[in-house]
Design a protein around this motif. Structure first.
Motif, PDB file in Angstrom:
ATOM      1  N   LEU A 322     -17.303  33.800 -19.139  1.00 56.52           N
ATOM      2  CA  LEU A 322     -18.297  33.796 -18.070  1.00 56.52           C
ATOM      3  C   LEU A 322     -17.675  33.434 -16.722  1.00 56.52           C
ATOM      4  O   LEU A 322     -17.954  34.081 -15.714  1.00 56.52           O
ATOM      5  N   LEU A 323     -16.820  32.416 -16.706  1.00 58.68           N
ATOM      6  CA  LEU A 323     -16.215  31.987 -15.450  1.00 58.68           C
ATOM      7  C   LEU A 323     -15.370  33.104 -14.842  1.00 58.68           C
ATOM      8  O   LEU A 323     -15.448  33.362 -13.625  1.00 58.68           O
ATOM      9  N   ASP A 324     -14.578  33.774 -15.657  1.00 60.38           N
ATOM     10  CA  ASP A 324     -13.742  34.870 -15.140  1.00 60.38           C
ATOM     11  C   ASP A 324     -14.606  36.016 -14.616  1.00 60.38           C
ATOM     12  O   ASP A 324     -14.279  36.636 -13.588  1.00 60.38           O
ATOM     13  N   ALA A 325     -15.717  36.292 -15.317  1.00 63.15           N
ATOM     14  CA  ALA A 325     -16.609  37.364 -14.860  1.00 63.15           C
ATOM     15  C   ALA A 325     -17.254  36.994 -13.526  1.00 63.15           C
ATOM     16  O   ALA A 325     -17.393  37.848 -12.631  1.00 63.15           O
ATOM     17  N   LEU A 326     -17.632  35.742 -13.354  1.00 65.25           N
ATOM     18  CA  LEU A 326     -18.256  35.306 -12.103  1.00 65.25           C
ATOM     19  C   LEU A 326     -17.260  35.307 -10.946  1.00 65.25           C
ATOM     20  O   LEU A 326     -17.627  35.613  -9.799  1.00 65.25           O
ATOM     21  N   VAL A 327     -16.005  34.978 -11.231  1.00 63.63           N
ATOM     22  CA  VAL A 327     -14.965  35.045 -10.195  1.00 63.63           C
ATOM     23  C   VAL A 327     -14.800  36.490  -9.715  1.00 63.63           C
ATOM     24  O   VAL A 327     -14.752  36.771  -8.504  1.00 63.63           O
ATOM     25  N   SER A 328     -14.731  37.420 -10.659  1.00 63.34           N
ATOM     26  CA  SER A 328     -14.596  38.841 -10.293  1.00 63.34           C
ATOM     27  C   SER A 328     -15.842  39.334  -9.567  1.00 63.34           C
ATOM     28  O   SER A 328     -15.748  40.124  -8.606  1.00 63.34           O
ATOM     29  N   ILE A 360     -14.282  24.654 -13.124  1.00 68.76           N
ATOM     30  CA  ILE A 360     -15.207  25.077 -12.069  1.00 68.76           C
ATOM     31  C   ILE A 360     -14.831  24.427 -10.742  1.00 68.76           C
ATOM     32  O   ILE A 360     -14.846  25.073  -9.687  1.00 68.76           O
ATOM     33  N   ARG A 361     -14.476  23.136 -10.776  1.00 68.89           N
ATOM     34  CA  ARG A 361     -14.059  22.451  -9.551  1.00 68.89           C
ATOM     35  C   ARG A 361     -12.813  23.096  -8.957  1.00 68.89           C
ATOM     36  O   ARG A 361     -12.712  23.276  -7.736  1.00 68.89           O
ATOM     37  N   ALA A 362     -11.874  23.475  -9.810  1.00 67.37           N
ATOM     38  CA  ALA A 362     -10.646  24.118  -9.330  1.00 67.37           C
ATOM     39  C   ALA A 362     -10.943  25.476  -8.695  1.00 67.37           C
ATOM     40  O   ALA A 362     -10.366  25.827  -7.658  1.00 67.37           O
ATOM     41  N   LEU A 363     -11.856  26.233  -9.309  1.00 65.72           N
ATOM     42  CA  LEU A 363     -12.220  27.548  -8.752  1.00 65.72           C
ATOM     43  C   LEU A 363     -12.888  27.397  -7.389  1.00 65.72           C
ATOM     44  O   LEU A 363     -12.644  28.204  -6.473  1.00 65.72           O
ATOM     45  N   ASN A 364     -13.728  26.392  -7.251  1.00 69.10           N
ATOM     46  CA  ASN A 364     -14.375  26.154  -5.953  1.00 69.10           C
ATOM     47  C   ASN A 364     -13.359  25.732  -4.902  1.00 69.10           C
ATOM     48  O   ASN A 364     -13.429  26.166  -3.737  1.00 69.10           O
ATOM     49  N   GLN A 365     -12.396  24.894  -5.285  1.00 69.33           N
ATOM     50  CA  GLN A 365     -11.369  24.456  -4.339  1.00 69.33           C
ATOM     51  C   GLN A 365     -10.501  25.623  -3.881  1.00 69.33           C
ATOM     52  O   GLN A 365     -10.060  25.679  -2.727  1.00 69.33           O
ATOM     53  N   ASP A 366     -10.275  26.579  -4.795  1.00 72.55           N
ATOM     54  CA  ASP A 366      -9.478  27.765  -4.456  1.00 72.55           C
ATOM     55  C   ASP A 366     -10.322  28.857  -3.786  1.00 72.55           C
ATOM     56  O   ASP A 366      -9.822  29.964  -3.553  1.00 72.55           O
ATOM     57  N   LYS A 367     -11.594  28.555  -3.531  1.00 73.98           N
ATOM     58  CA  LYS A 367     -12.522  29.472  -2.856  1.00 73.98           C
ATOM     59  C   LYS A 367     -12.661  30.815  -3.586  1.00 73.98           C
ATOM     60  O   LYS A 367     -12.701  31.881  -2.975  1.00 73.98           O
ATOM     61  N   LYS A 368     -12.746  30.722  -4.919  1.00 74.51           N
ATOM     62  CA  LYS A 368     -12.916  31.926  -5.727  1.00 74.51           C
ATOM     63  C   LYS A 368     -14.366  32.155  -6.146  1.00 74.51           C
ATOM     64  O   LYS A 368     -14.661  33.127  -6.843  1.00 74.51           O
ATOM     65  N   VAL A 372     -20.942  32.833  -5.490  1.00 72.75           N
ATOM     66  CA  VAL A 372     -21.542  32.365  -6.737  1.00 72.75           C
ATOM     67  C   VAL A 372     -21.625  30.839  -6.698  1.00 72.75           C
ATOM     68  O   VAL A 372     -20.655  30.173  -6.328  1.00 72.75           O
ATOM     69  N   VAL A 373     -22.765  30.315  -7.068  1.00 69.45           N
ATOM     70  CA  VAL A 373     -22.935  28.868  -7.184  1.00 69.45           C
ATOM     71  C   VAL A 373     -23.147  28.540  -8.662  1.00 69.45           C
ATOM     72  O   VAL A 373     -24.051  29.080  -9.304  1.00 69.45           O
ATOM     73  N   ILE A 374     -22.287  27.671  -9.203  1.00 63.43           N
ATOM     74  CA  ILE A 374     -22.408  27.262 -10.609  1.00 63.43           C
ATOM     75  C   ILE A 374     -22.819  25.794 -10.660  1.00 63.43           C
ATOM     76  O   ILE A 374     -22.136  24.925 -10.109  1.00 63.43           O
ATOM     77  N   LEU A 375     -23.933  25.531 -11.314  1.00 63.31           N
ATOM     78  CA  LEU A 375     -24.437  24.174 -11.473  1.00 63.31           C
ATOM     79  C   LEU A 375     -24.646  23.884 -12.957  1.00 63.31           C
ATOM     80  O   LEU A 375     -24.898  24.798 -13.749  1.00 63.31           O
ATOM     81  N   THR A 376     -24.525  22.619 -13.327  1.00 64.84           N
ATOM     82  CA  THR A 376     -24.831  22.212 -14.698  1.00 64.84           C
ATOM     83  C   THR A 376     -26.037  21.291 -14.675  1.00 64.84           C
ATOM     84  O   THR A 376     -26.295  20.595 -13.687  1.00 64.84           O
ATOM     85  N   ALA A 377     -26.793  21.298 -15.772  1.00 60.22           N
ATOM     86  CA  ALA A 377     -28.015  20.486 -15.821  1.00 60.22           C
ATOM     87  C   ALA A 377     -28.312  20.078 -17.253  1.00 60.22           C
ATOM     88  O   ALA A 377     -28.004  20.805 -18.200  1.00 60.22           O
ATOM     89  N   TRP A 378     -28.896  18.904 -17.392  1.00 57.61           N
ATOM     90  CA  TRP A 378     -29.452  18.452 -18.671  1.00 57.61           C
ATOM     91  C   TRP A 378     -30.923  18.185 -18.420  1.00 57.61           C
ATOM     92  O   TRP A 378     -31.277  17.267 -17.669  1.00 57.61           O
ATOM     93  N   LEU A 379     -31.790  18.989 -19.018  1.00 59.25           N
ATOM     94  CA  LEU A 379     -33.207  18.983 -18.679  1.00 59.25           C
ATOM     95  C   LEU A 379     -34.062  18.479 -19.833  1.00 59.25           C
ATOM     96  O   LEU A 379     -33.644  18.507 -20.985  1.00 59.25           O
TER      97      LEU A 379
END
Length: 494
Positions: A322-328, A360-368, A372-379
């Motif tokens: 999923l992460l690789d697909a969202l980066v692309s 995810i933090r590394a991808l955001n730091q590398d501006k990839k 896309v905004v990725i958030l995690t949640a426990w609901l």
């Protein structure tokens, strides 16, 4: 030098024999109480006066109405529902408990109490939660090397905690319904208790324990082979079996020689499609979506799409796909302006969560992930159901260690009328998802990327069609499935 005479040897032997005899006698006298349908103590609960005044239309009222005339009536439906895992993250076992209580049966729901349970479980007077003592942090590890040393200690702790909960903190019952996996030590302890308590042992097969262990150690590892033999052995002692898919029932028949009743997962009433006003209100209220709520509520013209991927953050879900697909996808949005941005919310708890959060933090730091905004949640269960009902698309990354189980998360998505894209490279997938009707399948990152592009822009009309299929699927509910299979086995439904 010590003089080891025959008299000394005899004295020591007598002493050891006395100790062993005393321990055996103590064990026999402290065995768990047997199930007896004629024992009034099993049905004479302490009933508050206000409860007695409630309508007999409720499960508790039904129980109270019949207890004076037929004390065996509700004991016959009494069940221990067992999961060696977090009760709150075991929806199927909670649904079992709710269904049994709905038909007037008494339930002890036994498992770890680490998160919020289903609201009906929490409020039902016929469901009693018996928490298992949690595993110490010292015995929790994701290290493959340490696992070989820690696993036996963890199994011993779980065995004792489970034995104590089943045999001494839960009342005797006619039935014991056990989730598998985990199989070690659950099946052995449960079978031991059932033997001494005169309880019918029923296994609910969600997957195979040895196949999950093989994800860590490989199928040729001695521990995996032993686990497979162990699972095979104790499966044959059970009174009855449920299987989550027809494919699993077939494998159980072919491999273990047992007949399992297919009992497919279906959503509970908490999962339902939402109207536009309900959706807008929820998106505005939820912290994770509040700042995007206005755009998300614009429908097909919205510059954003809400994507949800529930997970247990375990080894059988590869979030790298999923992460690789969202980066692309994020890179494509820069050149293809017709593509909407994605708000991806990943829900759940599990052992690999921090591993993927660091990625995810590394991808955001590398501006990839600029688009896309990725958030995690426990609901809470209620908010989780509302989130699924508010999303545009659900993603399942469950890969199936056995090939014959199915992810409960997809069932929940369909209950909320949410179309699904998911990893489809396993045998049982078509039992749940009909390609192009209520969902789509993928087998790698590139296929997932193409699906996101197609459904969100290039073939945007396909998404409403999948939505129609998911809405139709939402009409099939848990009660309909359970009553005809488990309800008849437990003699709660005629």
């Amino acid at each position: 030098m010590f003089d080891w005479t025959s008299k000394t040897f005899v004295d020591v032997a007598i002493f050891v024999a006395l100790i062993i005899s005393s321990l055996v006698t103590l064990f026999l006298f402290t065995l768990p109480t047997q199930y007896d349908p004629c024992n009034p103590d099993l049905v004479q609960e302490d009933v508050p006066e206000e409860e007695k005044k409630k309508s007999v239309d409720s499960a508790y009222g039904y129980f109270n109405k019949h207890r004076a005339t037929n004390k065996a009536l509700k004991v016959e439906g009494s069940t221990q529902v067992v999961v060696l895992g977090d009760i709150g993250r075991s929806p199927r076992m909670q649904y079992h408990a709710i269904s049994i209580a709905k038909h007037g049966g008494r339930v002890d729901l036994i498992g770890y109490q680490e998160s919020e349970v289903h609201p009906v479980v929490a409020s039902s007077p016929l469901i009693n939660i018996v928490p298992i003592a949690p595993i110490p942090n010292l015995l929790r590890t994701n290290s493959k090397l340490l696992f070989l040393f820690v696993a036996p200690l963890k199994a011993f702790w779980q065995a004792w905690s489970l034995y104590h909960a089943l045999g001494y903190r839960a009342k005797p019952a006619k039935w014991m319904l056990v989730q598998n996996p985990p199989s070690i030590p659950t099946l052995a302890i449960a079978q031991f208790i059932c033997f001494f308590r005169n309880t019918n042992f029923v296994i609910d097969w969600h997957n195979f324990g040895y196949s999950i262990l093989a994800l860590k150690l490989g199928y040729g590892h001695p521990l995996v082979i032993i686990a497979s033999l162990y699972e095979n052995l104790f499966a044959r002692f059970a009174f009855a079996h449920f299987a989550v898919t027809n494919a699993m029932a077939r494998v159980l028949k072919e491999k273990y020689g047992i007949t399992a009743r297919p009992l497919h997962d279906r959503p509970s009433a908490i999962f339902k499609p939402l109207g536009s006003d309900e959706r807008s209100a929820f998106l505005s209220r939820l912290v994770e979506t509040a700042q995007y709520a206005k755009d998300l509520s614009k429908g097909p013209k919205s510059p954003w799409r809400l994507l949800v991927s529930p997970t247990s953050w375990t080894a059988d879900e590869d979030f790298t796909v999923l992460l690789d697909a969202l980066v692309s996808y994020s890179s494509l949005v820069t050149s293809k302006t017709q593509l909407p941005k994605i708000l991806a919310i990943i829900t759940g708890k599990g052992p690999f969560k921090e591993h993927y959060l660091s990625k995810i933090r590394a991808l955001n730091q590398d501006k990839k992930l600029l688009n896309v905004v990725i958030l995690t949640a426990w609901l809470t269960p209620e908010d989780y159901a509302l989130l699924l009902g508010s999303a545009d698309l659900g993603v399942s990354l469950h890969t199936s260690s056995s090939g014959v189980d199915l992810p409960m998360k997809v069932v929940d998505m369909f209950g909320a009328g949410l179309p699904v894209v998911g990893w489809c490279k396993f045998e049982a997938w078509p039992e749940l998802v009909r390609e192009g009707v209520n969902g789509r399948g993928f087998q790698n990152t590139e296929e997932l990327l193409h699906l996101l592009v197609d459904l969100f822009a290039e073939r945007e009309a396909d998404l409403p069609n999948l939505k129609k299929g998911a809405l139709k699927e939402s009409s099939y509910r848990w009660d309909d499935e359970w009553d005809g299979v488990a309800g008849k086995l437990f003699k709660l439904v005629k």
